[in-house]
Write an enzyme that holds these catalytic residues in place. Structure first.
Site, mmCIF file in Angstrom:
data_model
loop_
_atom_site.group_PDB
_atom_site.id
_atom_site.type_symbol
_atom_site.label_atom_id
_atom_site.label_comp_id
_atom_site.label_asym_id
_atom_site.label_seq_id
_atom_site.Cartn_x
_atom_site.Cartn_y
_atom_site.Cartn_z
ATOM 1 N N TRP A 90 0.837 -1.207 0.000
ATOM 2 C CA TRP A 90 0.000 0.000 0.000
ATOM 3 C C TRP A 90 0.868 1.251 0.000
ATOM 4 O O TRP A 90 0.550 2.238 -0.666
ATOM 5 C CB TRP A 90 -0.963 -0.011 1.184
ATOM 6 C CG TRP A 90 -1.911 -1.156 1.135
ATOM 7 C CD1 TRP A 90 -2.021 -2.178 2.028
ATOM 8 C CD2 TRP A 90 -2.891 -1.444 0.112
ATOM 9 N NE1 TRP A 90 -2.986 -3.059 1.634
ATOM 10 C CE2 TRP A 90 -3.534 -2.640 0.464
ATOM 11 C CE3 TRP A 90 -3.270 -0.802 -1.070
ATOM 12 C CZ2 TRP A 90 -4.547 -3.216 -0.313
ATOM 13 C CZ3 TRP A 90 -4.272 -1.371 -1.843
ATOM 14 C CH2 TRP A 90 -4.902 -2.558 -1.464
ATOM 15 N N ASP A 160 -1.474 6.704 6.550
ATOM 16 C CA ASP A 160 -2.525 5.772 6.157
ATOM 17 C C ASP A 160 -2.735 4.828 7.342
ATOM 18 O O ASP A 160 -1.860 4.025 7.666
ATOM 19 C CB ASP A 160 -2.065 5.008 4.905
ATOM 20 C CG ASP A 160 -3.070 3.960 4.452
ATOM 21 O OD1 ASP A 160 -4.082 3.733 5.136
ATOM 22 O OD2 ASP A 160 -2.820 3.360 3.370
ATOM 23 N N LYS A 184 -11.614 -2.118 7.149
ATOM 24 C CA LYS A 184 -10.733 -3.042 7.864
ATOM 25 C C LYS A 184 -11.121 -3.113 9.343
ATOM 26 O O LYS A 184 -11.261 -4.188 9.894
ATOM 27 C CB LYS A 184 -9.274 -2.603 7.737
ATOM 28 C CG LYS A 184 -8.810 -2.411 6.289
ATOM 29 C CD LYS A 184 -8.253 -3.674 5.659
ATOM 30 C CE LYS A 184 -8.136 -3.610 4.144
ATOM 31 N NZ LYS A 184 -7.323 -2.522 3.620
HETATM 32 C C1 LIG Z 1 -6.751 -2.022 2.288
HETATM 33 C C2 LIG Z 1 -5.798 -0.925 2.367
HETATM 34 C C3 LIG Z 1 -5.789 0.136 1.438
HETATM 35 C C4 LIG Z 1 -6.693 0.168 0.237
HETATM 36 O O1 LIG Z 1 -7.959 0.459 0.621
HETATM 37 P P1 LIG Z 1 -9.163 0.571 -0.407
HETATM 38 O O2 LIG Z 1 -10.234 1.072 0.492
HETATM 39 O O3 LIG Z 1 -9.427 -0.799 -0.952
HETATM 40 O O4 LIG Z 1 -8.798 1.539 -1.459
HETATM 41 C C5 LIG Z 1 -4.893 1.172 1.621
HETATM 42 N N1 LIG Z 1 -4.037 1.171 2.644
HETATM 43 C C6 LIG Z 1 -4.005 0.172 3.551
HETATM 44 C C7 LIG Z 1 -3.016 0.232 4.676
HETATM 45 C C8 LIG Z 1 -4.883 -0.904 3.439
HETATM 46 O O5 LIG Z 1 -4.847 -1.891 4.325
#
Ligand SMILES: *Cc1c(COP(=O)(O)O)cnc(C)c1O
Length: 348
Positions: A90, A160, A184
């Site tokens: 990511w 993030d 998540k």
């Molecule tokens: C799953 C994830 C993403 C991507 O998320 P989407 O909502 O599918 O765009 C980005 N960063 C991290 C750390 C993730 O676990």
């Protein structure tokens, strides 16, 4: 997982929300019912994370992925330089996306060791005129997590937190911007939480698509256009449920106990191994392997037959990954360890 009580309560209210005669899926986002839902969600998130007054909270769409573009489009405001730490898939995607928009530098990376640790960076490692620094606080696929907050001095730090938000107490003031896709640890897919320091809002250039301006969303209470109402509603119910149980601190304590139990078993096991450096291990995503890809596949398949699902590692790396987000009870960890012991006996 989501808290079962939240799902059951939402089911009870699915066709007639709180007796108002309609479903959250049907109501206007301009109705007073929905206004209360989004206001409560924001207020409760502010309380849970102790978010200061000078930060805006936004509920957007497009997932973490759209933030990979929105961040540079809005924050590359002076030198057009930004520094990224590359700690996994990511982080790399965020870095690549930002490269479309400015002078983006990878200041540190753990790719040479398959992202099995978090690089230690110092203030001097960043370009002093960088517009921001970007980190991925929890690396969902590789099972790593920052055990420190990088000191970036006056450079705004962007994180993030898609896969660790609300799993630990965070000093929000250390960050210029935090974003997290809801799916998540917080709710169903559909909304992305953005927590942003006010003085960083308003720098997108005029050719940036309107939806991608943070200013537009901040000024309109996340209702510039139709927000993902149902997703925000469920996230809000998760916030309420965490608050009712005492907030993030007790939740974190349980998260630590859950993760430690699983890591301890793996470290003692003769069959399973965790490839992640001990001090950088994630509380949310526990990655492990047997060392034999065929045996890994057998493990995932056998686990499924006893109801232990979603244990395959990300399709990009294989192996196993137990995502033990906030709502996973300790009994889930015990079941998994019990099964791993059986598997080890039969396959060692
Ligand atoms: C799953 C994830 C993403 C991507 O998320 P989407 O909502 O599918 O765009 C980005 N960063 C991290 C750390 C993730 O676990």
């Amino acid at each position: 997982m989501l808290p079962l009580n939240v799902i059951e309560d939402a089911a009870k209210n699915l066709s007639n929300y709180n007796g108002c005669g309609q479903s959250v899926m049907e109501m206007s986002h301009r109705s007073k019912e929905f206004q209360k839902i989004i206001d409560d969600a924001e207020a409760n998130l502010r309380e849970l994370m102790n978010i200061p007054e000078n930060y805006k909270v936004m509920f957007l769409q497009g997932g973490g992925t759209l933030q990979f573009a929105m961040v540079p489009l809005n924050l590359l405001r002076n030198s057009k330089k930004a520094d990224y730490i590359i700690t996994g898939t990511w982080a790399k995607k965020a870095f690549k996306e930002a490269q479309k928009f400015g002078d983006i530098k990878a200041v540190a990376s753990s790719e040479e060791s398959t992202f099995s640790y978090i690089p230690k960076v110092k203030k001097e490692d960043f370009r002093p005129d960088a517009d921001y620094v970007h980190i991925t606080f929890n690396n969902t696929i590789y099972g790593t997590h920052y055990n420190y907050i990088p000191d970036t001095g006056d450079i705004p730090l962007v994180a993030d937190m898609s896969s660790c938000i609300l799993s630990e107490e965070i000093d929000v003031t250390k960050f210029g911007l935090i974003y997290a896709g809801a799916q998540k640890n917080v709710g169903p897919a559909g909304t992305t939480i953005v927590i942003m320091r006010e003085d960083l809002i308003g720098f997108a250039q005029s050719n940036v698509p309107t939806y991608l301006y943070y200013r537009i969303h901040a000024d309109n209470g996340s209702m510039y256009n139709t927000p993902p109402c149902f997703s925000i509603y469920i996230a809000g119910e998760v916030f309420k449920s965490i608050l009712k149980n005492g907030g993030v601190a007790p939740l974190h304590k349980i998260d630590v106990e859950k993760a430690e139990k699983l890591y301890n078993y793996i470290d003692d096991s003769k069959l399973f191994r965790c490839p992640v450096a001990k001090e950088d291990r994630s509380l949310m995503n526990v990655v492990f392997v047997t060392g034999n890809p065929d045996l890994d596949k057998k493990f995932v398949a056998d686990a499924k037959t006893v109801g232990l699902i979603n244990l395959n590692g990300h399709r990009s790396i294989g192996g196993m990954r137990a995502s033990i987000y906030n709502a996973m009870p300790m009994s889930g960890i015990d079941e998994l360890i019990g099964f791993m012991k059986e598997f080890e006996k039969e396959n060692a």
